[in-house]
Design an enzyme around this catalytic site. Sequence first.
Site, PDB file in Angstrom:
ATOM      1  N   GLU A 160       0.827  -1.209   0.000  1.00  0.00           N
ATOM      2  CA  GLU A 160       0.000   0.000   0.000  1.00  0.00           C
ATOM      3  C   GLU A 160       0.861   1.257   0.000  1.00  0.00           C
ATOM      4  OE1 GLU A 160      -4.057  -1.434   2.213  1.00  0.00           O
ATOM      5  OE2 GLU A 160      -2.527  -0.580   3.499  1.00  0.00           O
ATOM      6  N   CYS A 183       3.452   8.695   0.507  1.00  0.00           N
ATOM      7  CA  CYS A 183       4.074   7.834   1.504  1.00  0.00           C
ATOM      8  C   CYS A 183       4.213   6.451   0.863  1.00  0.00           C
ATOM      9  CB  CYS A 183       3.162   7.782   2.727  1.00  0.00           C
ATOM     10  SG  CYS A 183       3.700   6.595   3.963  1.00  0.00           S
ATOM     11  N   CYS A 206       6.494  -6.167   7.428  1.00  0.00           N
ATOM     12  CA  CYS A 206       7.561  -5.621   8.266  1.00  0.00           C
ATOM     13  C   CYS A 206       7.867  -6.622   9.361  1.00  0.00           C
ATOM     14  CB  CYS A 206       7.116  -4.292   8.892  1.00  0.00           C
ATOM     15  SG  CYS A 206       8.383  -3.478   9.894  1.00  0.00           S
ATOM     16  N   CYS A 255       6.584  -3.832  16.159  1.00  0.00           N
ATOM     17  CA  CYS A 255       6.036  -2.812  17.070  1.00  0.00           C
ATOM     18  C   CYS A 255       4.583  -3.197  17.381  1.00  0.00           C
ATOM     19  CB  CYS A 255       6.089  -1.430  16.432  1.00  0.00           C
ATOM     20  SG  CYS A 255       7.766  -0.885  16.050  1.00  0.00           S
ATOM     21  N   CYS A 309       1.364  -1.377  15.615  1.00  0.00           N
ATOM     22  CA  CYS A 309       1.390  -1.076  14.177  1.00  0.00           C
ATOM     23  C   CYS A 309       0.827  -2.223  13.344  1.00  0.00           C
ATOM     24  CB  CYS A 309       2.823  -0.789  13.752  1.00  0.00           C
ATOM     25  SG  CYS A 309       2.988  -0.351  12.007  1.00  0.00           S
ATOM     26  N   CYS A 357      -0.815   6.852   9.640  1.00  0.00           N
ATOM     27  CA  CYS A 357       0.383   6.181  10.154  1.00  0.00           C
ATOM     28  C   CYS A 357       0.033   4.890  10.871  1.00  0.00           C
ATOM     29  CB  CYS A 357       1.108   7.061  11.145  1.00  0.00           C
ATOM     30  SG  CYS A 357       1.721   8.564  10.446  1.00  0.00           S
TER      31      CYS A 357
HETATM   32  N1  SAH Z   1       9.646   1.198  10.071  1.00  0.00           N
HETATM   33  C1  SAH Z   1       9.817   2.625   9.948  1.00  0.00           C
HETATM   34  C2  SAH Z   1       8.915   3.198   8.872  1.00  0.00           C
HETATM   35  C3  SAH Z   1       7.445   3.146   9.185  1.00  0.00           C
HETATM   36  S1  SAH Z   1       6.903   4.777   9.451  1.00  0.00           S
HETATM   37  C4  SAH Z   1       9.579   3.271  11.295  1.00  0.00           C
HETATM   38  O1  SAH Z   1       9.212   2.584  12.210  1.00  0.00           O
HETATM   39  O2  SAH Z   1       9.838   4.452  11.431  1.00  0.00           O
HETATM   40  C5  SAH Z   1       5.338   4.577  10.165  1.00  0.00           C
HETATM   41  C6  SAH Z   1       5.197   5.432  11.376  1.00  0.00           C
HETATM   42  O3  SAH Z   1       3.902   5.227  11.951  1.00  0.00           O
HETATM   43  C7  SAH Z   1       6.186   5.052  12.453  1.00  0.00           C
HETATM   44  O4  SAH Z   1       6.577   6.185  13.145  1.00  0.00           O
HETATM   45  C8  SAH Z   1       5.339   4.155  13.325  1.00  0.00           C
HETATM   46  O5  SAH Z   1       5.871   3.986  14.600  1.00  0.00           O
HETATM   47  C9  SAH Z   1       4.032   4.901  13.310  1.00  0.00           C
HETATM   48  N2  SAH Z   1       2.887   4.102  13.727  1.00  0.00           N
HETATM   49  C10 SAH Z   1       2.750   2.776  13.711  1.00  0.00           C
HETATM   50  N3  SAH Z   1       1.537   2.409  14.139  1.00  0.00           N
HETATM   51  C11 SAH Z   1       0.889   3.552  14.427  1.00  0.00           C
HETATM   52  C12 SAH Z   1      -0.419   3.836  14.889  1.00  0.00           C
HETATM   53  N4  SAH Z   1      -1.282   2.863  15.145  1.00  0.00           N
HETATM   54  N5  SAH Z   1      -0.766   5.126  15.067  1.00  0.00           N
HETATM   55  C13 SAH Z   1       0.115   6.124  14.788  1.00  0.00           C
HETATM   56  N6  SAH Z   1       1.346   5.917  14.330  1.00  0.00           N
HETATM   57  C14 SAH Z   1       1.736   4.637  14.158  1.00  0.00           C
END
Ligand code: SAH
Length: 345
Positions: free
Chosen positions: A92, A105, A112, A116, A119, A333
Site C-alpha cells: 500500500e 508515503c 515488516c 512494534c 502497528c 500512520c
Molecule cells: N519502520 C519505519 C517506517 C514506518 S513509518 C519506522 O518505524 O519508522 C510509520 C510510522 O507510523 C512510524 O513512526 C510508526 O511507529 C508509526 N505508527 C505505527 N503504528 C501507528 C499507529 N497505530 N498510530 C500512529 N502511528 C503509528
Amino acid sequence: MMKRNIKDCTLGELESFVLELGEKKFRAKQIFSWLSKGIYDFEEMRNIPKKFRDQLKDSAYIENIVCEKILFSKEDATRKYLFKLKDDHLIESVYMNYRYGNSICISSQVGCKMGCSFCASTIGGVKRNLSPSEMLEQVLKIQEDVKERISHVVVMGSGEPFENYDALLKFLEIIHSQEGLYLSYRNITVSTCGIIPKIIDFARKMPQVTLAISLHAPNNPIRNSIMAVNKKYPLDQLLQACNQYIELTNKRITFEYALIQGVNDCEEHAEELGKILKDMLCHVNLIPLNKVQENTFIGSERKKAERFQEILEKYRVNATIRRELGSDIEAACGQLRRTQIANEE
Ligand code: SAH
C-alpha cells in the site's frame, strides 16, 4: 540470459549497461528519462534507434506494478493505493495533498518484521524487500493517477527502510537524478524505528534527506514494552546516534511520538521526554495513536496531547500535534498493511 531490471539502475549503472551493450554512453540518459516518465515499452523510446531498442528488449525489462484499487478519503484529498507486485504480493501507498505540495508515503518492504505492538504493518511479518524499481513505481503510478507532480516523498509506509538499506539508497539516488524525477533530497523523509548503525551511515551518505525516528517512549521500560527493536538498540544509544547524526549533517531530526492512552501519554512521560530531548536539534511530531483492529491500544485524547505538547515546550522542545490525513480509509500512520485494504467488501 537473465534480463536486466533496468528500472533498478542508477544513471551510473545504466551507463555501464549501455556501454556493455556496445552503445554510446549518452543513450543511458535518454533511457533513464523515459523510465522516469512512466514509459513501459521500449518501442515508445522514440529517440533510441530501432536496432538498439530491439537489443534492449532482448536484454532488459521494465518493472511495472499494477494498481489494484484506490480508496478516496471523504474527509480530505488523501488516496490510498493497493498495488500488486509481479509475484502477487500486495503493498500500500498513500497520496496526500498539503498546502506545500503533493506528498506520497511509500512502502519499503512487503510487510515488516520489526514487531512494534501498535502497528498494523508488522502483522504477519515481512515477506520480502522491495526493489528500487518497486519503490519508484509507487511514485510513478500515483503521479500518473493524480496527474500532478509529486514534490515530496516520505518512506513511512510498510516496512523498515533501514532493513532494506541498499535498495533504499539506490531508490533515493534515482528519484533525485536530474534526468529522472529531480526530487530535492530536502523533500524526502526516511523514517526508521532506530537501526543505529544505519543512522550513522545514512548521515554520511544522504546528509540532505530528512530523517525521522519512531521514538514513542521516553524511557527503556516503556519502549521495550511496545518496540522490540529497543532491546537490540536501546534508547540511550539511539539518542547518542541521533546526536552524532545531527553533528554530521547539521540537520534537525524529527521524532515521531504516537500518544497511547495510559502507556506513554502521562505528564511525567512528557517531563521525561522533555529532559532527554531538551538540548537537541529536533522536532517532535505528536500523533494520537491511530486505531488498529488487531490490538487494544487506544489513542490519547486531544486535551492530553495538548498538555503533552505544553510540557515539551517548557523544555524548549519543539512539538506539533499532527493532523492525521486519511484515517477514514485506514491510510494514516501505522494503518498500512500487507494483505488487504481493511474495510473492504
Ligand atoms: N519502520 C519505519 C517506517 C514506518 S513509518 C519506522 O518505524 O519508522 C510509520 C510510522 O507510523 C512510524 O513512526 C510508526 O511507529 C508509526 N505508527 C505505527 N503504528 C501507528 C499507529 N497505530 N498510530 C500512529 N502511528 C503509528
